[in-house]
Design a protein around this motif. Sequence first.
Motif, mmCIF file in Angstrom:
data_model
loop_
_atom_site.group_PDB
_atom_site.id
_atom_site.type_symbol
_atom_site.label_atom_id
_atom_site.label_comp_id
_atom_site.label_asym_id
_atom_site.label_seq_id
_atom_site.Cartn_x
_atom_site.Cartn_y
_atom_site.Cartn_z
ATOM 1 N N LEU A 299 35.800 40.902 -5.614
ATOM 2 C CA LEU A 299 34.770 41.166 -6.615
ATOM 3 C C LEU A 299 35.193 40.626 -7.979
ATOM 4 O O LEU A 299 34.390 40.013 -8.697
ATOM 5 C CB LEU A 299 34.504 42.673 -6.701
ATOM 6 C CG LEU A 299 33.461 43.121 -7.731
ATOM 7 C CD1 LEU A 299 32.102 42.523 -7.403
ATOM 8 C CD2 LEU A 299 33.379 44.646 -7.782
ATOM 9 N N HIS A 300 36.452 40.845 -8.323
ATOM 10 C CA HIS A 300 36.960 40.337 -9.595
ATOM 11 C C HIS A 300 36.846 38.812 -9.649
ATOM 12 O O HIS A 300 36.474 38.234 -10.684
ATOM 13 C CB HIS A 300 38.414 40.773 -9.778
ATOM 14 C CG HIS A 300 39.045 40.266 -11.037
ATOM 15 N ND1 HIS A 300 38.744 40.771 -12.278
ATOM 16 C CD2 HIS A 300 39.949 39.255 -11.245
ATOM 17 C CE1 HIS A 300 39.435 40.115 -13.200
ATOM 18 N NE2 HIS A 300 40.183 39.197 -12.591
ATOM 19 N N GLU A 301 37.142 38.161 -8.531
ATOM 20 C CA GLU A 301 37.072 36.707 -8.481
ATOM 21 C C GLU A 301 35.620 36.220 -8.510
ATOM 22 O O GLU A 301 35.291 35.237 -9.177
ATOM 23 C CB GLU A 301 37.759 36.221 -7.198
ATOM 24 C CG GLU A 301 37.943 34.713 -7.117
ATOM 25 C CD GLU A 301 38.934 34.190 -8.145
ATOM 26 O OE1 GLU A 301 38.832 32.993 -8.492
ATOM 27 O OE2 GLU A 301 39.807 34.974 -8.607
ATOM 28 N N ALA A 302 34.734 36.941 -7.790
ATOM 29 C CA ALA A 302 33.333 36.520 -7.707
ATOM 30 C C ALA A 302 32.612 36.665 -9.035
ATOM 31 O O ALA A 302 31.712 35.884 -9.352
ATOM 32 C CB ALA A 302 32.615 37.330 -6.630
ATOM 33 N N LEU A 303 32.993 37.665 -9.835
ATOM 34 C CA LEU A 303 32.333 37.897 -11.119
ATOM 35 C C LEU A 303 32.517 36.725 -12.084
ATOM 36 O O LEU A 303 31.748 36.586 -13.038
ATOM 37 C CB LEU A 303 32.849 39.184 -11.759
ATOM 38 C CG LEU A 303 32.340 40.493 -11.139
ATOM 39 C CD1 LEU A 303 33.091 41.689 -11.695
ATOM 40 C CD2 LEU A 303 30.834 40.640 -11.373
ATOM 41 N N ASP B 259 24.763 41.670 -8.588
ATOM 42 C CA ASP B 259 24.399 41.845 -7.179
ATOM 43 C C ASP B 259 24.979 40.725 -6.322
ATOM 44 O O ASP B 259 25.456 40.971 -5.204
ATOM 45 C CB ASP B 259 22.875 41.875 -7.022
ATOM 46 C CG ASP B 259 22.266 43.172 -7.536
ATOM 47 O OD1 ASP B 259 23.012 44.170 -7.636
ATOM 48 O OD2 ASP B 259 21.060 43.186 -7.848
ATOM 49 N N GLU B 260 24.916 39.492 -6.828
ATOM 50 C CA GLU B 260 25.480 38.373 -6.082
ATOM 51 C C GLU B 260 26.995 38.516 -5.956
ATOM 52 O O GLU B 260 27.574 38.222 -4.899
ATOM 53 C CB GLU B 260 25.134 37.051 -6.771
ATOM 54 C CG GLU B 260 23.657 36.684 -6.705
ATOM 55 C CD GLU B 260 23.213 36.313 -5.311
ATOM 56 O OE1 GLU B 260 24.065 36.006 -4.462
ATOM 57 O OE2 GLU B 260 21.992 36.344 -5.064
ATOM 58 N N VAL C 99 20.736 40.322 3.115
ATOM 59 C CA VAL C 99 20.519 38.872 3.118
ATOM 60 C C VAL C 99 21.497 38.186 2.167
ATOM 61 O O VAL C 99 22.075 37.141 2.498
ATOM 62 C CB VAL C 99 19.065 38.546 2.718
ATOM 63 C CG1 VAL C 99 18.890 37.054 2.460
ATOM 64 C CG2 VAL C 99 18.100 39.010 3.800
ATOM 65 N N ARG C 100 21.714 38.776 0.989
ATOM 66 C CA ARG C 100 22.674 38.178 0.035
ATOM 67 C C ARG C 100 24.073 38.118 0.643
ATOM 68 O O ARG C 100 24.783 37.114 0.512
ATOM 69 C CB ARG C 100 22.691 38.979 -1.259
ATOM 70 C CG ARG C 100 21.510 38.736 -2.165
ATOM 71 C CD ARG C 100 21.761 39.298 -3.561
ATOM 72 N NE ARG C 100 21.886 40.749 -3.538
ATOM 73 C CZ ARG C 100 20.887 41.598 -3.726
ATOM 74 N NH1 ARG C 100 19.666 41.130 -3.937
ATOM 75 N NH2 ARG C 100 21.083 42.905 -3.709
ATOM 76 N N MET C 101 24.483 39.189 1.312
ATOM 77 C CA MET C 101 25.806 39.209 1.926
ATOM 78 C C MET C 101 25.902 38.178 3.041
ATOM 79 O O MET C 101 26.929 37.488 3.187
ATOM 80 C CB MET C 101 26.098 40.605 2.477
ATOM 81 C CG MET C 101 27.512 40.771 3.002
ATOM 82 S SD MET C 101 27.785 42.382 3.784
ATOM 83 C CE MET C 101 26.874 42.139 5.318
#
Length: 435
Positions: free
Chosen positions: A316-320, A327-328, A376-378
Amino acid sequence: MNDPNGVGFYVPGALLLLAGCLKLPALRRNPGDELLRSVCVLLFVAAAVFAVAAVPSIAAVNRVTGVANAAAPVVYTVLTAFSGANLVLVIRWSSGPDDARRAARWSRRCHAATVAVIVAINALFVLGDAPVERLTDLDTYYASTPYIREMIVLYLAAHTTTALLMTFLCTRWARLVRGPLRAGLVLIVIGYLLNLVYDALKFTAVGARWAGRDLDHLSWPIAPPVAAVSALLIGLGLVLPLLSQRLTDHLGLWRRYHRLQPAWRELRAATGRGIGPAGGRWTPIEVRVIQTESEIHDGILAVNPYLDPGLREAALHEALKTAPSADEAAAVADAAALAHAVVVWAGDAGGRAPTAAEHPAGRALLASPRTSAGLVRMSRALSGSEVVRAVREAALREAALREAALREDGGRPRSGGPGDAPGAEAGAQPSEASA
């Protein structure tokens, strides 16, 4: 329309009848849907207009009843019912949930006015005297006959009033909407403008008779083709937005189904099923979506003990850093944790599930699967995120090293090792039955 065989009337009438029949299954499933009921009534009444207005039908009604010109009040009755059905449909169609009571009240008034006009038309015909059969020019032939004259004027006045109201209502509404609904309303407006042309031709021909002149050609054969084109445009305008919405919903379900496939492929081994659509190739898309989502949730439950909260937080830290929204980013983190859990589940050579301290029972670590949009996003993140790809590759390498260490120690690896983990093979495709 100089069409003694009635083909120009029967063909469009049959098409409208078919459209109405295609709507009946939906009405059976939703008998309380007032809008859908109004659409069905309108389509059937429109088909009836074309059926009874054809010259062969007029002759047949006169012959069966044994009454000269008995078809005249029948045709005028159906035309009046069609006008009333149009008004009711537009009232219900343009009214939101907050206006339901007002729409119901105005619909009742339209019904009452339509019934009153129909009763008056038939009463005037009974009171009048029209002994000479006229298949095409009754309006002008009996333009000065007592009671028959009033019947003709009443039906034309009701028809004109409806055309004016529909043109006004649909024009005003069309300014507020866009897309297929606006296109449909424009077609309806054009159709009712042609209706006004039809009424003007009829009134002119009848008025000419009152003035002692002969303009019967305006009433026949010029006016009927105008009415036929008008009815077709109105029918198309009413059906177009409904068909467009149905098509949009259908395509949306197929798009959702295909976007769920990466998650289904990732988890199909964990579900223990992956049998594909229950009805094979002919399974409705609604059932396909429900079954796919159910299997995905079953798979998540199977690998739930192997989900790593710490890994999800790191992902999550990396995706942000790059995700366009929270949400993404959450979907990417959930997908990374899920991809890792699937590999660990498939390659757990020691057979040791995480302890309660490591992963409390019943804890729902993943947030995205709680909603259909999140699922769907996941699923999309499972196939398209670099963060997820890196986590999966690292998990596969770790699983391969663990299995190699077990082999060196003389241990026997479990069947279905890391090489068999869903998602391990790039570009894995679902079975033909599931596609």
